[in-house]
Write an enzyme that holds these catalytic residues in place. Structure first.
Site, mmCIF file in Angstrom:
data_model
loop_
_atom_site.group_PDB
_atom_site.id
_atom_site.type_symbol
_atom_site.label_atom_id
_atom_site.label_comp_id
_atom_site.label_asym_id
_atom_site.label_seq_id
_atom_site.Cartn_x
_atom_site.Cartn_y
_atom_site.Cartn_z
ATOM 1 N N GLU A 19 -7.685 5.427 -4.285
ATOM 2 C CA GLU A 19 -6.499 5.949 -3.612
ATOM 3 C C GLU A 19 -5.277 5.883 -4.526
ATOM 4 O OE1 GLU A 19 -6.959 5.714 1.124
ATOM 5 O OE2 GLU A 19 -7.100 3.743 0.164
ATOM 6 N N GLU A 62 -7.413 -3.013 -3.763
ATOM 7 C CA GLU A 62 -8.742 -2.704 -3.258
ATOM 8 C C GLU A 62 -9.163 -1.301 -3.673
ATOM 9 O OE1 GLU A 62 -10.565 -3.737 1.014
ATOM 10 O OE2 GLU A 62 -9.103 -2.111 1.078
ATOM 11 N N ASP A 65 0.775 -1.247 0.000
ATOM 12 C CA ASP A 65 0.000 0.000 0.000
ATOM 13 C C ASP A 65 0.803 1.292 0.000
ATOM 14 O OD1 ASP A 65 -2.062 -1.810 0.278
ATOM 15 O OD2 ASP A 65 -2.571 -1.256 2.334
#
Length: 1018
Positions: free
Chosen positions: A525, A521, A447
């Site tokens: 973002e 996911e 991430d």
């Protein structure tokens, strides 16, 4: 080995970024001018960890000596190099599409997951890895599998043990696995009894569980079958390839055999950004192991072939990302539109400014920056950045100053050595890790693009108001960018860590240690990260960072629309009940998140944070309604959490409804990265401006267009120190003062003239309007060109330059152009050239032959520009006397060359060639003498298939020359052939349905002459 980690120190001059460099197997140490080191050692916080396996032990990259420097993580194949589980030194499932692979002791397991399953809870569709066979070497028993090399979309793995070794190359879009070996015979061990349907020496066609494969040994080699195993000595050579086949036709096996030894050894992605268009080129380098064929076969994902005219075969594969279409060649390009981003919406809302000020003061009075780790601190920074712009518009200098001060203090704390919060560089993995970490951003390298995007967004907001601060801290902010998206210029980091340039989107997991492969996911973002790069690059005058952000943004959007939202209903299986997924996996899509089963969050995770790069979500208002309705249906009503995320999303389609919902629920709790002030400002300004008109591009990265009931408003921010003029693709212009946000109501705006209508059934000739060039679009030898035509021109030339407008074959609201002298043949693009071909009724032909009428790009009244239906930012244009389909680069020259004057046709009738013979029944003889076909020309026959069957076309050459090039179009397939003098060639078509069919033959060079054409069954 315990990794050594170092901490950032000082400003790192990373502004000269190379956008086109390719990640390689060796990288060198970066240094500052004068050779000063760019990082220095520091201790980690107490109890902190770096990359580790699932029991907490440190791990180093699992690689051979051929791979040096920082290795990629967060890729579809990362489980090969990042050993997450101590008991698996090989890999987890690696889903490349169309193939999936898994490394094990005896070699490489291979599957073609062509069919899907829906999980019992109806939440996931998946193309699971069910192994068809293992590619190995006799005696091979390797203790591990290691990374031996990589490039932009391929990977090379290595095994050694038991007196044998194996090296394989595989990747995205490759139907082949290429292998070399030492030691014993090559062994293909099937998981069940294989059905061998062709065995012609070195080439075998074999099927298992309905999946068809070709096995390709060197010339002179043979294969033998022993139970479930096929074995070859490779005639003493060391190379072999295997390929998944689209079908089990003999012609298909022959075609794949021709390309089987063009081993792909390198892949590169390069891009360019110009005037709102992102052009990306994908290039595969090959080494021919034998023969002269250097072109591979590559399968393009849907988001690629929708935006490229390169596909030149009829072969397709089924995948978790929908249909993949096959290209024969080493390179292809895509063209994407970029509609721009903004730092903030203009202050145009008809809201209560006192109410907005109250929301701002309420937010500013609370602790501005909360959280303790990189993710939650990041979200709080992003929230403060948006509030800063609202404070500026309201003239609330106190709130603005406090917000800027809080952001600076927090960022400087994280970017400065020492203390509890900082970023440390791990030189074993080549990564920058923020501590305290969260969600595995340290131990799993998860991430980074999600977390660091918020830091970049906050830095960009500060840069708008304090350029000196941005100049001081630019090096550290650029380090964060390089960690997640190094374009290849910074040797401390792998190339494009989080972004997969072939898949078109980001991956979140550092190790990809899952049976379903990697996953991502929150696509939104990833967009937040790209938006941050665009704004930061624009505000710091760093064109390379800005264009990197535009490339990431435009490409990610093209993938999000297809794979997270399935806006065309063409990717998800028909029995999958959801119109969106929360996360994409390597093997499919899942209506879920890592943290909740609430529908508001499953779907909303791909909207947050709502920010000024979220405008792309408004490209399909119809889909917004579909998505919102599905959420309320699954939820049993309106959202109970993340209401502001949903209202912000809804406002991109129906801002009035969003305002109504906001006013009726003022006591809601904002999502952690949002504020009531931002949501109130967002929905009211969109209500005034209208929906984003993302199809309009411009020559500025920080500009956008809005459309309210047919009236456009243009908005642009000028980050430079001098006034500028922004030009939009509609022809509108907007003057923008230095470091200012302007709208069309506050600047000089010029609207283009309306587009004329081309009436179906009417006849036209299309004249160029480029100054000094007066020519007409005509066909000659099937290719389109321009030529001078006047009253004294020959009748044949006048006919070639005349067209009958017809309702668009793929869209009745657009137009198709039928040749006057070749009725049934239409102007279409193929390989980016314009040509005429008979309508073969395939979906691809209908799309290629449909053009949508636009107002002339050069703004000349009464004239038109013709946009491709399937490549909407590409237009028919002339160059060098030829006619091409090219993406709009928004230059004055292009706008002129892509504008046409529709004139009365020079001719409304022509010397029509003999019509195709009356329908012949097949199987049977089509013709005993097909005759000569000119280079670039086509000939067609109407046929009647008397029943469903596997049909074999036999063509006999009457030419006196060898290597004549012919393309056969039949039953929705296009198959290129090379035929020698007097030769008879067989072309197989499996599963041809009963009823009307058309056979078309197209000549690819001179002296093509054919005798008898006959269909037989096989």
């Amino acid at each position: 080995m315990q990794p050594t980690r170092t901490k950032l120190s000082g400003v790192m001059a990373l502004l000269a970024l190379g956008a086109a460099a390719c990640g390689r197997t060796e990288q060198q140490q970066a240094s500052q001018p004068g050779g000063a080191p760019t990082v220095r050692a520091t201790a980690l916080p107490a109890g902190a960890q770096g990359p580790s396996n699932n029991v907490g032990a440190p791990v180093a990259p699992k690689r051979t000596a051929n791979v040096r420097g920082p290795v990629p993580t967060n890729d579809w194949w990362s489980s090969l190099v990042f050993q997450r589980y101590p008991d698996n030194p090989y890999s987890e499932n690696m889903h490349a599409q169309p193939l999936s692979m898994r490394a094990k002791a005896s070699g490489l397991g291979i599957a073609y997951p062509a069919t899907h399953v829906i999980t019992p809870d109806n939440r996931k569709y998946e193309h699971t890895y069910t192994e068809d066979f293992t590619l190995g070497v006799a005696g091979l028993n390797s203790p591990d599998a290691k990374l031996d090399g990589y490039s932009d979309w391929t990977v090379r793995s290595f095994w050694s043990g038991g007196g044998a070794s194996l090296t394989t190359t595989f990747g995205h879009g490759l139907p082949y696995v290429y292998a070399t070996k030492t030691g014993g015979d090559i062994r293909i061990v099937f998981n069940g009894a294989p059905g061998v349907w062709s065995n012609a020496g070195n080439v075998v066609g074999v099927s298992i569980r309905g999946h068809h494969y070709g096995l390709f040994a060197p010339s002179g080699a043979t294969w033998r079958v022993e139970g479930n195993t096929l074995i070859s000595s490779l005639a003493g050579k060391n190379y072999v390839s295997v390929a998944a086949l689209p079908d089990n036709a003999g012609g298909t096996l022959s075609e794949f055999a021709r390309h089987a030894f063009a081993f792909v050894t390198d892949t590169r992605v390069s891009y360019s950004v110009q005037n709102g268009t992102v052009n990306t080129t994908f290039t595969a380098t090959t080494t021919p192991m034998e023969g002269s064929e250097t072109r591979p076969l590559m399968a393009l994902y849907r988001h690629q072939w929708l935006n490229s005219g390169a596909v030149n075969t009829g072969y397709t594969y089924t995948s978790a990302r929908g249909s993949m279409r096959v290209l024969r060649g080493n390179s292809f390009s895509t063209s994407l539109r970029f509609g721009g981003v903004l730092p903030t919406l203009p202050d145009r809302g008809t809201y209560d400014r006192n109410r907005l000020a109250g929301y701002l003061n309420e937010a500013a009075a609370r602790p501005a920056i909360t959280g303790t780790d990189t993710y939650w601190v990041g979200k709080s920074l992003g929230r403060a950045a948006e509030l800063t712009h609202i404070a500026s518009q309201l003239g609330n200098t106190g709130a603005q100053g406090a917000l800027l001060g809080n952001m600076k203090t927090k960022l400087q704390d994280w970017l400065t050595p020492g203390g509890e919060n900082y970023f440390a560089y791990d030189d074993v993995w080549g990564t920058l890790i923020g501590y305290p970490a969260s969600y595995g951003s340290d131990t799993e390298l998860n991430d980074h693009h999600f977390h660091y995007g918020y830091f970049v967004q906050a830095a960009a907001a500060i840069a708008m108001y304090d350029p000196a601060w941005a100049n001081t801290w630019a090096g550290q902010i650029n380090d964060l960018i390089m960690d997640a998206a190094n374009p290849g210029s910074d040797t401390r980091f792998p190339r494009l860590r989080n972004f997969d340039p072939y898949a078109g989107h980001s991956w979140a997991s550092g190790h990809a240690g899952f049976a379903s492969g990697n996953n991502n996911e929150s696509s939104s973002e990833a967009i937040n990260f790209a938006t941050g790069l665009i704004l930061w690059g624009s505000l710091t005058n760093n064109a390379q960072v800005r264009d990197l952000g535009i490339y990431l943004y435009a490409t990610e959007v093209s993938a999000i629309e297809q794979y997270w939202f399935d806006v065309d209903n063409a990717v998800y299986p028909s029995n999958f009940i959801h119109p969106a997924v929360g996360m994409n996996w390597g093997d499919g899509g899942s209506y879920s998140t890592w943290f909740t089963a609430e529908p508001e969050m499953i779907q909303g995770i791909n909207f947050l944070p709502i920010q000024h790069g979220s405008l792309h979500l408004g490209s399909r208002p119809d889909y917004i309604r579909t998505n919102y309705a599905h959420m309320t249906g699954q939820n049993g009503g309106e959202p109970g959490v993340w209401q502001d995320i949903w209202w912000g999303y809804l406002a991109l389609s129906d801002p009035a409804a969003a305002i109504q919902k906001f006013d009726a629920n003022q006591g809601y709790t904002p999502e952690e990265g949002q504020s009531k002030a931002f949501t109130y400002h967002w929905i009211h300004n969109l209500n005034a401006l209208g929906r984003p008109d993302v199809g309009v591009t411009s020559n500025s990265a920080t500009a956008a267009t809005f459309n309210k009931n047919g009236t456009r408003t243009y908005v642009a921010y000028n980050p430079g120190g001098a006034a500028t003029t922004v030009t939009f693709s509609t022809g509108a212009t907007l003057n923008v003062p230095a470091r200012s946000l302007a709208t069309s109501s506050g600047g000089v705006i010029t609207n283009p003239p309306p587009a004329p209508t081309l009436q179906p059934g009417s006849f036209y000739s299309l004249r160029t309007v480029t100054p000094g060039v007066t020519r007409y679009l005509r066909h000659a030898g099937s290719l389109a060109s321009t030529e001078v035509v006047d009253a004294n021109s020959a009748a044949g030339l006048k006919q070639d330059a005349s067209w009958k407008a017809a309702p668009g074959l793929a869209d009745a609201g657009c137009v198709s152009f039928e040749s006057v002298n070749f009725p049934g043949s239409y102007l279409r693009h193929a390989g980016s050239r314009l040509r005429i071909d008979p309508n073969n009724t395939t979906d691809l032909f209908r799309q290629d032959a449909t053009f949508c009428v636009r107002a002339a790009l050069d703004r000349s009244g009464g004239n038109v520009s013709l946009a491709s239906k399937n490549f909407p930012n590409s237009y028919i244009r002339h160059r060098g006397g030829e006619v091409w389909l090219d993406p709009n680069d928004n230059s004055a020259g292009f706008r002129a060359d892509a504008s046409w004057a529709p004139m009365s046709a020079w001719s409304t009738s022509g010397t029509t060639p003999p019509p195709p013979a009356a329908s012949a029944n097949i199987p049977g003889v089509v013709t005993t003498n097909a005759g000569a076909i000119a280079n670039g020309a086509s000939r067609s026959w109407n046929l009647n298939a008397t029943g469903a069957a596997n049909l074999r076309l036999r063509l006999t050459s009457n030419s006196t020359q060898n290597s004549r090039s012919i393309t056969v179009v039949f039953a929705g397939r296009e198959i290129p052939l090379s035929i020698n003098a007097g030769q008879t060639v067989n072309v197989d078509f499996a599963g041809v349905g009963a009823g009307a069919q058309t056979l078309t033959l197209r000549a690819g060079n001179d002296a093509v002459s054919l005798g008898q054409l006959e269909f037989v069954t096989y």
